[in-house]
Write an enzyme that holds these catalytic residues in place. Structure first.
Site, PDB file in Angstrom:
ATOM      1  N   CYS A   1      13.580  79.769  43.018  1.00 50.46           N
ATOM      2  CA  CYS A   1      13.177  80.644  41.910  1.00 50.46           C
ATOM      3  C   CYS A   1      11.756  81.171  42.059  1.00 50.46           C
ATOM      4  O   CYS A   1      11.337  82.039  41.292  1.00 50.46           O
ATOM      5  CB  CYS A   1      13.337  79.904  40.589  1.00 50.46           C
ATOM      6  SG  CYS A   1      14.981  79.189  40.410  1.00 50.46           S
TER       7      CYS A   1
ATOM      8  N   PHE B   1      13.518  75.148  42.620  1.00 47.09           N
ATOM      9  CA  PHE B   1      14.131  73.928  43.144  1.00 47.09           C
ATOM     10  C   PHE B   1      13.525  73.617  44.511  1.00 47.09           C
ATOM     11  O   PHE B   1      13.298  74.516  45.322  1.00 47.09           O
ATOM     12  CB  PHE B   1      15.640  74.111  43.296  1.00 47.09           C
ATOM     13  CG  PHE B   1      16.421  74.001  42.013  1.00 47.09           C
ATOM     14  CD1 PHE B   1      15.807  73.743  40.799  1.00 47.09           C
ATOM     15  CD2 PHE B   1      17.799  74.160  42.021  1.00 47.09           C
ATOM     16  CE1 PHE B   1      16.544  73.641  39.624  1.00 47.09           C
ATOM     17  CE2 PHE B   1      18.547  74.060  40.854  1.00 47.09           C
ATOM     18  CZ  PHE B   1      17.919  73.798  39.652  1.00 47.09           C
TER      19      PHE B   1
ATOM     20  N   LYS C   1      12.162  84.724  29.984  1.00 45.48           N
ATOM     21  CA  LYS C   1      13.523  84.264  30.303  1.00 45.48           C
ATOM     22  C   LYS C   1      14.352  84.069  29.040  1.00 45.48           C
ATOM     23  O   LYS C   1      15.579  84.029  29.108  1.00 45.48           O
ATOM     24  CB  LYS C   1      13.473  82.960  31.098  1.00 45.48           C
ATOM     25  CG  LYS C   1      13.006  83.098  32.540  1.00 45.48           C
ATOM     26  CD  LYS C   1      13.112  81.769  33.279  1.00 45.48           C
ATOM     27  CE  LYS C   1      12.646  81.887  34.719  1.00 45.48           C
ATOM     28  NZ  LYS C   1      11.181  82.022  34.833  1.00 45.48           N
TER      29      LYS C   1
ATOM     30  N   HIS D   1       6.991  79.932  33.487  1.00 45.56           N
ATOM     31  CA  HIS D   1       8.311  79.780  34.103  1.00 45.56           C
ATOM     32  C   HIS D   1       9.352  79.551  33.005  1.00 45.56           C
ATOM     33  O   HIS D   1      10.412  80.174  33.020  1.00 45.56           O
ATOM     34  CB  HIS D   1       8.290  78.638  35.108  1.00 45.56           C
ATOM     35  CG  HIS D   1       9.527  78.521  35.917  1.00 45.56           C
ATOM     36  ND1 HIS D   1      10.009  79.551  36.701  1.00 45.56           N
ATOM     37  CD2 HIS D   1      10.412  77.500  36.062  1.00 45.56           C
ATOM     38  CE1 HIS D   1      11.127  79.170  37.303  1.00 45.56           C
ATOM     39  NE2 HIS D   1      11.395  77.932  36.923  1.00 45.56           N
TER      40      HIS D   1
ATOM     41  N   GLU E   1       5.467  72.073  32.257  1.00 42.73           N
ATOM     42  CA  GLU E   1       4.602  73.244  32.351  1.00 42.73           C
ATOM     43  C   GLU E   1       3.588  73.272  31.208  1.00 42.73           C
ATOM     44  O   GLU E   1       2.420  73.622  31.406  1.00 42.73           O
ATOM     45  CB  GLU E   1       5.438  74.524  32.349  1.00 42.73           C
ATOM     46  CG  GLU E   1       4.632  75.769  32.672  1.00 42.73           C
ATOM     47  CD  GLU E   1       5.493  76.997  32.920  1.00 42.73           C
ATOM     48  OE1 GLU E   1       4.945  78.011  33.389  1.00 42.73           O
ATOM     49  OE2 GLU E   1       6.717  76.939  32.657  1.00 42.73           O
TER      50      GLU E   1
ATOM     51  N   HIS F   1      17.542  83.625  33.477  1.00 39.68           N
ATOM     52  CA  HIS F   1      16.825  83.217  34.693  1.00 39.68           C
ATOM     53  C   HIS F   1      17.406  83.965  35.887  1.00 39.68           C
ATOM     54  O   HIS F   1      18.529  83.714  36.297  1.00 39.68           O
ATOM     55  CB  HIS F   1      16.954  81.715  34.881  1.00 39.68           C
ATOM     56  CG  HIS F   1      16.046  81.153  35.927  1.00 39.68           C
ATOM     57  ND1 HIS F   1      15.281  81.937  36.765  1.00 39.68           N
ATOM     58  CD2 HIS F   1      15.763  79.861  36.262  1.00 39.68           C
ATOM     59  CE1 HIS F   1      14.587  81.160  37.572  1.00 39.68           C
ATOM     60  NE2 HIS F   1      14.861  79.898  37.277  1.00 39.68           N
TER      61      HIS F   1
END
Length: 417
Positions: A165, A403, A337, A305, A316, A342
């Site tokens: 991502c 990831f 998002k 994110h 985060e 996403h």
């Protein structure tokens, strides 16, 4: 060696809340959700039956039938966004040195539908290999920048970044660094992804990564809300034209913002889960600030994110408080998002565009779908819940994490000549 300045001179977007830049920005500031029941395949037997798909997308509106059949959706999306960015930039390809213009593109997965469909077809046959000759060229993740470069005859550096991502933020960072080191004059950069298919939904369901709020898709992406329970898969693309400052000025280009710094880091913790204390996120933001030679008080907005997962949002948030200290309470923070879903490898590009437009227009897009406060989050932090906020945005930080523990951040600031 004195580093070159890098500016943004063109933008293009194809997203679940708008099929061009203007539609995308209007959707963002109005808090539009792109989530809806899946239309691309029968998802009735899947745990998750909705996604943030593109709306009214017809490849025949953009490509000849012969051409689009040779292109996976992720490459189609890439070409469309790149074309808008090029038109927006006003670059005349006949008047530039094409050897010094490149394409660096991000894709976390690439041609997943092509791979899936070819394997399905083979499995249904008698074992005789009858694969489409375009199978491999359609599927490979590096093909999108190849097609873009061929369309515009750009012969500079050309490759794909793959970091889940974080992919398209890494692409933007690479393009930024090539230009400021004097190795190129301009780049088309960004990312695209097209994973709303059986393999994409089924695979992420197996990881328990997706929201399963099938009864209410539009509110399923709930970053920083007590009821968050997974991300919503999206698709689309975002493209940016990055250009060396003097090169842009010489041709009279309009300038959206300046790219002023970037950072990268690794969690070194887990294949899918973030470091619980946000260590990688903390480091990447510090690295970006150091690269930009900026203090924490120079940042006004963070496009986080913020995927709407139980662990990721907390990590985060902790990192932001550790990096920014008391200034964290002066920041606007938002997760776009919550609207787009996403977009995996394309997330960094579309969120960089949101950050740039926030800087340009002094409006912070909201984090929609907030219903219940979560005691895990400091109530004094401004997550820009549910409604866009007007404020001066001199500089914005855009975070993307992937990831494998890949973290990438970019900082954009107002262009002051």
């Amino acid at each position: 060696m004195k580093l070159k300045r890098v500016v943004v001179t063109g933008l293009g977007a194809l997203t679940p809340i708008g099929n061009n830049i203007q539609e995308y920005w209007t959707g963002l500031i109005n808090g539009v959700s792109g989530a809806a029941p899946i239309t691309q395949f029968d998802a009735s037997k899947f745990k998750t039956q909705f996604a943030c798909e593109l709306k009214n997308y017809d490849p025949n509106n953009y490509f000849d039938k012969k051409d689009h059949r040779k292109l996976d959706l992720f490459a189609q999306y890439a070409l469309i966004a790149a074309d808008e960015a090029m038109l927006d930039s006003g670059i005349d390809v006949e008047k530039i040195n094409s050897d010094r213009v490149g394409v660096i593109w991000g894709a976390g997965i690439g041609g997943l539908k092509t791979f899936q469909d070819e394997c399905f077809a083979f499995a249904k046959g008698d074992g005789t290999p009858r694969f489409n000759p375009f199978f491999i060229p359609k599927m490979i993740a590096d093909i999108a920048p190849g097609h873009i470069s061929m369309k515009y005859n750009f012969r500079g550096p050309n490759f794909t970044t793959v970091s889940a991502c974080a992919s398209s933020t890494n692409a933007i960072i690479d393009a930024y660094n090539y230009i400021r080191l004097g190795m190129a004059d301009a780049f088309i950069t960004g990312g695209s992804e097209a994973a709303v298919n059986e393999a994409g939904i089924g695979g992420f369901n197996a990881l328990h990564a997706l929201s399963t709020r099938n009864d209410d898709p539009k509110t399923a992406s709930r970053p920083f809300d007590l009821g968050r329970e997974g991300f919503v898969l999206g698709e689309g693309s975002g493209a940016l034209i990055l250009e060396e400052y003097e090169h842009a000025i010489a041709r009279g280009a309009k300038i959206y913002a300046e790219v002023i710094g970037s950072g990268m880091s690794a969690d070194a913790h887990h294949i899918t889960a973030p470091h619980p204390e946000g260590l990688g996120a903390l480091n990447v933001m510090k690295n970006a600030l150091n690269d930009a030679e900026m203090s924490i008080t120079d940042i006004d907005y963070i496009n986080v994110h913020g995927t709407s997962t139980p662990l990721g949002d907390v990590a985060e948030s902790k990192a932001i408080k550790q990096v920014f200290g008391e200034h964290a309470y002066n920041l606007n923070i938002s997760s776009t998002k919550s609207m787009t879903g996403h977009l995996l490898g394309a997330a960094g590009a579309v969120e960089a565009i949101a950050s740039i437009l926030a800087v340009k227009n002094d409006i912070v897009p909201p984090t929609i779908n907030h219903f219940t406060d979560d005691p895990e989050f400091d109530p004094k932090l401004n997550f820009t819940f549910n409604k866009a906020q007007k404020r001066t945005v001199n500089a914005a930080l855009s975070n993307t994490f992937g990831f494998g523990g890949h973290n990438a951040s970019a900082i954009f600031k107002k262009f002051n000549g």
